[in-house]
Scaffold this motif. Sequence first.
Motif, PDB file in Angstrom:
ATOM      1  N   GLU A  13     -16.475 -45.413  23.931  1.00 58.77           N
ATOM      2  CA  GLU A  13     -15.626 -44.576  23.081  1.00 58.77           C
ATOM      3  C   GLU A  13     -14.235 -45.191  22.997  1.00 58.77           C
ATOM      4  N   ASN A  15     -11.636 -43.564  21.331  1.00 50.10           N
ATOM      5  CA  ASN A  15     -10.651 -42.507  21.136  1.00 50.10           C
ATOM      6  C   ASN A  15     -10.263 -41.927  22.504  1.00 50.10           C
ATOM      7  N   ASP A  18     -11.061 -38.193  23.133  1.00 54.53           N
ATOM      8  CA  ASP A  18     -12.474 -37.897  23.376  1.00 54.53           C
ATOM      9  C   ASP A  18     -12.905 -38.362  24.759  1.00 54.53           C
ATOM     10  N   LEU A  21     -11.567 -35.686  27.167  1.00 59.69           N
ATOM     11  CA  LEU A  21     -12.361 -34.457  27.095  1.00 59.69           C
ATOM     12  C   LEU A  21     -13.713 -34.624  27.786  1.00 59.69           C
ATOM     13  N   THR A  22     -14.339 -35.755  27.572  1.00 52.79           N
ATOM     14  CA  THR A  22     -15.634 -36.000  28.202  1.00 52.79           C
ATOM     15  C   THR A  22     -15.484 -36.072  29.716  1.00 52.79           C
ATOM     16  N   ASP A  66     -20.422 -44.001  20.752  1.00 53.03           N
ATOM     17  CA  ASP A  66     -19.804 -43.673  19.471  1.00 53.03           C
ATOM     18  C   ASP A  66     -20.282 -44.704  18.452  1.00 53.03           C
ATOM     19  N   THR A  96     -20.852 -38.924  17.999  1.00 45.12           N
ATOM     20  CA  THR A  96     -19.967 -39.422  16.953  1.00 45.12           C
ATOM     21  C   THR A  96     -19.486 -38.298  16.052  1.00 45.12           C
ATOM     22  N   SER A  97     -18.467 -38.579  15.277  1.00 46.75           N
ATOM     23  CA  SER A  97     -17.960 -37.598  14.318  1.00 46.75           C
ATOM     24  C   SER A  97     -18.657 -37.709  12.957  1.00 46.75           C
ATOM     25  N   LYS A 118     -19.905 -34.832  17.166  1.00 49.45           N
ATOM     26  CA  LYS A 118     -18.821 -34.299  18.001  1.00 49.45           C
ATOM     27  C   LYS A 118     -18.178 -33.104  17.309  1.00 49.45           C
ATOM     28  N   PHE A 125     -16.653 -28.831  21.933  1.00 44.47           N
ATOM     29  CA  PHE A 125     -16.865 -30.177  22.468  1.00 44.47           C
ATOM     30  C   PHE A 125     -17.297 -30.093  23.934  1.00 44.47           C
TER      31      PHE A 125
END
Length: 148
Positions: A13, A15, A18, A21-22, A66, A96-97, A118, A125
């Motif tokens: 990833e 970002n 993200d 958060l993960t 991602d 992924t977004s 995501k 999330f």
Amino acid sequence: MPAPKEFEILLVEDNPADVRLTQEALRDAKVHNHLSVVGDGEQALAFLRRQPPFTDAPCPHLVLLDLNLPRLDGPGVLRALKSDPQHRHIPILILTSSEAEADIRQAYDLQANCYIIKPVDLDDFIKVVHFIESFWLETVRLPRARLA
């Protein structure tokens, strides 16, 4: 065969939000896990192949990937791993977004184990990461991680 005492997870990833958060969501997991993070596709392959600077990297039980990555994109990583007998057994979860049907189809064509979009909402999330933990680390029987 007993379940591993610690699950190794590789997060690919770029970002930082993200990633954070993960990490937070998995920190409170019921299952003891170790999360390694790389920020692009080339680093992901080097990590899994235990190439410098990742010569001592653990072999993950699970990869969270991602799609939109610098240097080598997610489909490139997925293609490389699923064509490699040493790594094709590792479940790869696309996280992924992208909601594009073409991306979803391509991921499954390249043998992704699942495709997760995501959520943009923080609480959602965290729920998704907890679902991943519950299903993939508690319910599913994964092969033992082996050294590359």
